[in-house]
Design an enzyme around this catalytic site. Structure first.
Site, mmCIF file in Angstrom:
data_model
loop_
_atom_site.group_PDB
_atom_site.id
_atom_site.type_symbol
_atom_site.label_atom_id
_atom_site.label_comp_id
_atom_site.label_asym_id
_atom_site.label_seq_id
_atom_site.Cartn_x
_atom_site.Cartn_y
_atom_site.Cartn_z
ATOM 1 C CG HIS A 43 -1.950 1.031 1.280
ATOM 2 N ND1 HIS A 43 -3.160 0.857 1.911
ATOM 3 C CD2 HIS A 43 -1.990 2.279 0.753
ATOM 4 C CE1 HIS A 43 -3.887 1.949 1.786
ATOM 5 N NE2 HIS A 43 -3.194 2.845 1.102
ATOM 6 C CD GLU A 74 -4.260 -2.636 0.937
ATOM 7 O OE1 GLU A 74 -4.693 -3.680 1.411
ATOM 8 O OE2 GLU A 74 -3.758 -1.725 1.635
ATOM 9 C CG HIS A 196 -8.168 -2.006 8.347
ATOM 10 N ND1 HIS A 196 -7.723 -1.560 9.563
ATOM 11 C CD2 HIS A 196 -7.548 -1.245 7.417
ATOM 12 C CE1 HIS A 196 -6.895 -0.554 9.379
ATOM 13 N NE2 HIS A 196 -6.754 -0.344 8.095
HETATM 14 N N1 PXP Z 1 -6.964 -3.530 3.597
HETATM 15 C C1 PXP Z 1 -6.689 -2.221 3.402
HETATM 16 C C2 PXP Z 1 -7.410 -1.508 2.323
HETATM 17 C C3 PXP Z 1 -5.728 -1.552 4.180
HETATM 18 O O1 PXP Z 1 -5.478 -0.265 3.963
HETATM 19 C C4 PXP Z 1 -5.037 -2.281 5.158
HETATM 20 C C5 PXP Z 1 -3.976 -1.591 5.976
HETATM 21 O O2 PXP Z 1 -3.001 -1.087 5.142
HETATM 22 C C6 PXP Z 1 -5.341 -3.639 5.323
HETATM 23 C C7 PXP Z 1 -6.317 -4.233 4.550
HETATM 24 C C8 PXP Z 1 -4.654 -4.481 6.350
HETATM 25 O O3 PXP Z 1 -5.048 -4.062 7.617
HETATM 26 P P1 PXP Z 1 -4.239 -4.571 8.903
HETATM 27 O O4 PXP Z 1 -2.858 -4.000 8.790
HETATM 28 O O5 PXP Z 1 -5.019 -4.034 10.055
HETATM 29 O O6 PXP Z 1 -4.232 -6.064 8.836
#
Ligand code: PXP
Length: 244
Positions: A43, A74, A196
């Protein structure tokens, strides 16, 4: 089976805290794959404090060496992001509405407000044979116009689920079940990802309740678990859940 994509941004954050290439993101991604991860997520945020745009071709080339590993990028669809992703051509792009400077992604798209932007960007990537996923809140109201935007997938933003999981699991999952039910009735072509705040404690419940979820992208908790169990055992623990 649900695909486990490891978000390696936190390793990039660690690397960026010193002016060295340690830990080497390519080596970390290679290890994740060797230990069983079926996907790698990066990301690149506008300030590049985690993954940098220059990491994209390196990880893309690495992932390209494996026939069955997915590369997911992402981010917010700025002009720079769109250009870099189109150049890199990952298997999937996940569009996130986070403003510059956001600590982490903290809400999904409002498909009413951003309809025309999303229609254009989704089409742009799809024409370049990149699968598009939209990060969305567990709220049917925010999905108005989704049938016209028509991404390939949505990623369910699971912050609320994770937050409410400890107090009432059934209540925590309810809005997500409603969204999936609504989309299955109205846009059956759409598939589901989730991400997330997923972790070793809440993941099994989520996937049991929504077995349609094709992919989870997990970063923060997985990296924290790796401090305790090591990366290999941690990935194995997550795979035991996703390969249920
Ligand atoms: N999905 C998206 C769109 C995110 O921005 C993130 C964090 O960068 C994640 C998933 C992963 O989240 P976590 O780091 O809490 O597992």
């Amino acid at each position: 089976m649900t695909l486990l994509s490891v978000n390696i941004n936190k390793f990039a954050l660690l690397r960026n805290s010193r002016e060295t290439n340690h830990p080497d993101l390519e080596e970390i991604a290679k290890k994740c794959i060797q230990f069983g991860a079926q996907g790698i997520t990066l990301h690149p945020r506008p300030d590049e404090r985690h993954a940098k745009f220059s990491d994209l071709p390196i990880i893309s080339k690495l992932v390209g060496n494996y026939s069955n590993i997915e590369f997911n990028i992402e981010g917010y669809p700025s002009e720079k992001f769109i250009n870099e992703v189109n150049k890199t051509k990952p298997n999937q792009v996940t569009l996130v509405p986070d403003p510059p400077g956001a600590l982490t992604s903290s809400f999904g798209w409002d498909c009413l407000k951003y309809k025309s932007l999303l229609i254009d960007v989704v089409k742009n990537f799809q024409q370049n044979d990149i699968r598009v996923s939209l990060f969305v809140n567990p709220s049917i109201e925010s999905l108005i116009n989704l049938s016209e935007i028509l991404p390939d997938r949505i990623e369910l933003y699971t912050f609320d689920f994770a937050k409410n999981f400890n107090s009432d699991q059934e209540k925590a999952i309810e809005p997500y079940l409603k969204v999936v039910h609504f989309l299955q009735q109205n846009i059956p072509s759409i598939s589901y990802n989730a991400g997330h705040d997923l972790n070793l404690i809440n993941l099994n419940f989520l996937l049991t309740k929504i077995p349609l979820i094709k992919e989870v992208s997990i970063g923060h908790a997985l990296v924290c678990d790796a401090l305790e169990y090591g990366l290999k055992d941690t990935i194995q623990k997550y795979l035991t859940i996703t390969k249920r």
